[in-house]
Design an enzyme around this catalytic site. Structure first.
Site, PDB file in Angstrom:
ATOM      1  N   ASP A  67       3.813  -8.495  41.652  1.00  0.00           N
ATOM      2  CA  ASP A  67       4.551  -9.145  40.608  1.00  0.00           C
ATOM      3  C   ASP A  67       3.410  -9.690  39.374  1.00  0.00           C
ATOM      4  O   ASP A  67       2.343  -9.752  39.880  1.00  0.00           O
ATOM      5  CB  ASP A  67       5.522 -10.159  40.789  1.00  0.00           C
ATOM      6  CG  ASP A  67       5.016 -11.258  42.013  1.00  0.00           C
ATOM      7  OD1 ASP A  67       3.940 -11.388  42.240  1.00  0.00           O
ATOM      8  OD2 ASP A  67       5.875 -11.978  42.550  1.00  0.00           O
ATOM      9  N   ASN A 136      12.524 -22.000  47.484  1.00  0.00           N
ATOM     10  CA  ASN A 136      14.158 -21.534  47.381  1.00  0.00           C
ATOM     11  C   ASN A 136      14.412 -20.086  47.767  1.00  0.00           C
ATOM     12  O   ASN A 136      15.544 -19.709  47.615  1.00  0.00           O
ATOM     13  CB  ASN A 136      14.221 -21.531  45.703  1.00  0.00           C
ATOM     14  CG  ASN A 136      13.498 -20.582  44.880  1.00  0.00           C
ATOM     15  OD1 ASN A 136      12.847 -19.751  45.815  1.00  0.00           O
ATOM     16  ND2 ASN A 136      13.889 -20.237  43.712  1.00  0.00           N
ATOM     17  N   HIS A 138      12.864 -17.146  47.345  1.00  0.00           N
ATOM     18  CA  HIS A 138      12.708 -16.060  46.588  1.00  0.00           C
ATOM     19  C   HIS A 138      11.377 -15.202  47.367  1.00  0.00           C
ATOM     20  O   HIS A 138      10.711 -15.837  48.002  1.00  0.00           O
ATOM     21  CB  HIS A 138      12.079 -16.470  45.197  1.00  0.00           C
ATOM     22  CG  HIS A 138      10.746 -16.917  45.107  1.00  0.00           C
ATOM     23  ND1 HIS A 138      10.606 -17.957  43.884  1.00  0.00           N
ATOM     24  CD2 HIS A 138       9.665 -16.835  45.495  1.00  0.00           C
ATOM     25  CE1 HIS A 138       9.354 -18.279  44.013  1.00  0.00           C
ATOM     26  NE2 HIS A 138       8.968 -17.623  44.895  1.00  0.00           N
ATOM     27  N   GLU A 143      14.788 -14.088  42.439  1.00  0.00           N
ATOM     28  CA  GLU A 143      15.304 -15.381  42.540  1.00  0.00           C
ATOM     29  C   GLU A 143      16.712 -15.496  43.123  1.00  0.00           C
ATOM     30  O   GLU A 143      17.233 -14.420  43.233  1.00  0.00           O
ATOM     31  CB  GLU A 143      15.380 -16.245  41.102  1.00  0.00           C
ATOM     32  CG  GLU A 143      13.801 -16.278  40.529  1.00  0.00           C
ATOM     33  CD  GLU A 143      13.065 -17.124  41.152  1.00  0.00           C
ATOM     34  OE1 GLU A 143      13.302 -17.653  42.249  1.00  0.00           O
ATOM     35  OE2 GLU A 143      11.813 -17.547  40.506  1.00  0.00           O
TER      36      GLU A 143
HETATM   37  C1  F6R Z   1       3.441 -14.089  44.500  1.00  0.00           C
HETATM   38  C2  F6R Z   1       4.916 -14.308  44.887  1.00  0.00           C
HETATM   39  C3  F6R Z   1       5.714 -15.360  45.302  1.00  0.00           C
HETATM   40  C4  F6R Z   1       5.068 -16.112  46.209  1.00  0.00           C
HETATM   41  C5  F6R Z   1       5.871 -17.150  46.692  1.00  0.00           C
HETATM   42  C6  F6R Z   1       4.963 -18.129  47.925  1.00  0.00           C
HETATM   43  O1  F6R Z   1       2.938 -13.088  44.249  1.00  0.00           O
HETATM   44  O2  F6R Z   1       5.401 -13.058  44.696  1.00  0.00           O
HETATM   45  O3  F6R Z   1       6.808 -15.073  45.724  1.00  0.00           O
HETATM   46  O4  F6R Z   1       4.727 -15.315  47.528  1.00  0.00           O
HETATM   47  O5  F6R Z   1       6.274 -18.064  45.818  1.00  0.00           O
HETATM   48  O6  F6R Z   1       3.894 -18.731  47.131  1.00  0.00           O
HETATM   49  P1  F6R Z   1       2.553 -19.312  48.021  1.00  0.00           P
HETATM   50  O7  F6R Z   1       2.046 -18.151  48.884  1.00  0.00           O
HETATM   51  O8  F6R Z   1       1.876 -19.428  46.890  1.00  0.00           O
HETATM   52  O9  F6R Z   1       3.144 -20.255  48.730  1.00  0.00           O
END
Ligand code: F6R
Length: 240
Positions: A67, A136, A138, A143
C-alpha cells in the site's frame, strides 16, 4: 488458519522469513507482496542477511508493495515506499523492474489499481502476502467495513489510522486516503501471513482470533482463509 507464537521478535522475524523463503523456493517467478510499517522490519533484516550471506537469491522475485499513502511516493520520508527502500530494496540493490509499487503522487491511481489487479490475476494470485495489523484490525489499508471481496482500491483511512500513522513521519502529516491491495488478494494468496509483535497488538490479535469472519474487523478474513498464518511474538499472543 494456523497461529504460531514465538518467544521474541527476533525469532518471530526469522521464522516468518523462513516460511516465506521456503514457500517460494521452487517458484520460477514468485510474486511477493510485503507490508511496510514497523512490524516486518525484522523480516526484511533476515532477508537482507540471507542474501548477503549467499544463502538466498531473490533475483527472480517480484516485490509488490502492499500500500501507499495518497500524495506520497519514495521521495517522502516515512512513506511506505521510502521505508521499504531503506530497509529492503536499497540494502539488496533491487532493480526497479523487480518492484511494483503504488505511486500516490500520480493522478492515475485507479489505473495503477487496475494494472496491479491484472498482474496478480495473470499470475494466478500472489505467492506471498505478508501484512501487519492495525489496532483497529485493518490489514493493508483495508479499514473496518471494507468488503471481503475487494481487490486493489483507494481507501478512506479510519481516524485511528490517521492518528497512529503519524508515527512514521518526522512531523505532523496530513493523511486522508491511501491505495491498497484488497482483502480478496489476501484470501487468494498462496501464503497469506498476518504478523504482529508487542503487547500493544495483544488485544486486537485476541479479538481477531476469537471472531467470526466479519467485515467490521478486516483481519477476521483469516477465518475464511484456511492457508493463512497468524505469526506473533509472545507479547502480541499473550491474550490468546
Ligand atoms: C503498512 C500497512 C499497515 C500496517 C499496520 C501495522 O504497509 O499496510 O496496515 O501493517 O498499520 O503497522 P505497524 O507494523 O507499524 O505496527
Amino acid at each position: 488458519m494456523t497461529i504460531q507464537t514465538y518467544a521474541t521478535y527476533e525469532e518471530l522475524s526469522r521464522k516468518t522469513a523462513d516460511l516465506i523463503i521456503e514457500s517460494v523456493k521452487d517458484k520460477p517467478n514468485p510474486l511477493v507482496c510485503l507490508a511496510s510499517g514497523h512490524t516486518p522490519i525484522g523480516v526484511f533484516k533476515c532477508l537482507v542477511e540471507d542474501v548477503k550471506a549467499g544463502k538466498l537469491d531473490v533475483s527472480n522475485w517480484t516485490f509488490v508493495g502492499l500500500d501507499e499513502w495518497n500524495g506520497m511516493n519514495g521521495s517522502t520520508k516515512g512513506s511506505c515506499r521510502q521505508m521499504m527502500d531503506e530497509d529492503l530494496f536499497e540494502p539488496l540493490s533491487i532493480p526497479e523492474n523487480q518492484i511494483v509499487f503504488f505511486d500516490g503522487t500520480q493522478p492515475n491511481v485507479q489505473d495503477q489499481c487496475d494494472k496491479v489487479n491484472e498482474l496478480i490475476h495473470q499470475h494466478g494470485g500472489l505467492d506471498v502476502m505478508l501484512v501487519g495489523i492495525g489496532l483497529n484490525g485493518h490489514i493493508g489499508m483495508n479499514e473496518p467495513g471494507t468488503a471481503f471481496d475487494t481487490f486493489a482500491h483507494i481507501s478512506q483511512l479510519a481516524e485511528e489510522t490517521i492518528t497512529v500513522g503519524q508515527k512514521y513521519f518526522p512531523g505532523e502529516t496530513k493523511l486522508s486516503t491511501g491505495i491498497t491491495m484488497g482483502l480478496k488478494h489476501f484470501q487468494e494468496a498462496r501464503l497469506p501471513i498476518i504478523m504482529a509483535n508487542g503487547e500493544k497488538k495483544a488485544d486486537i490479535i485476541a479479538k481477531v482470533a476469537a471472531s467470526q469472519p466479519i467485515e467490521s474487523l478486516p483481519a477476521s478474513i483469516v477465518h475464511m482463509t484456511p492457508q493463512a498464518y497468524i505469526m506473533v511474538d509472545r507479547a502480541a499472543g499473550s491474550l490468546l
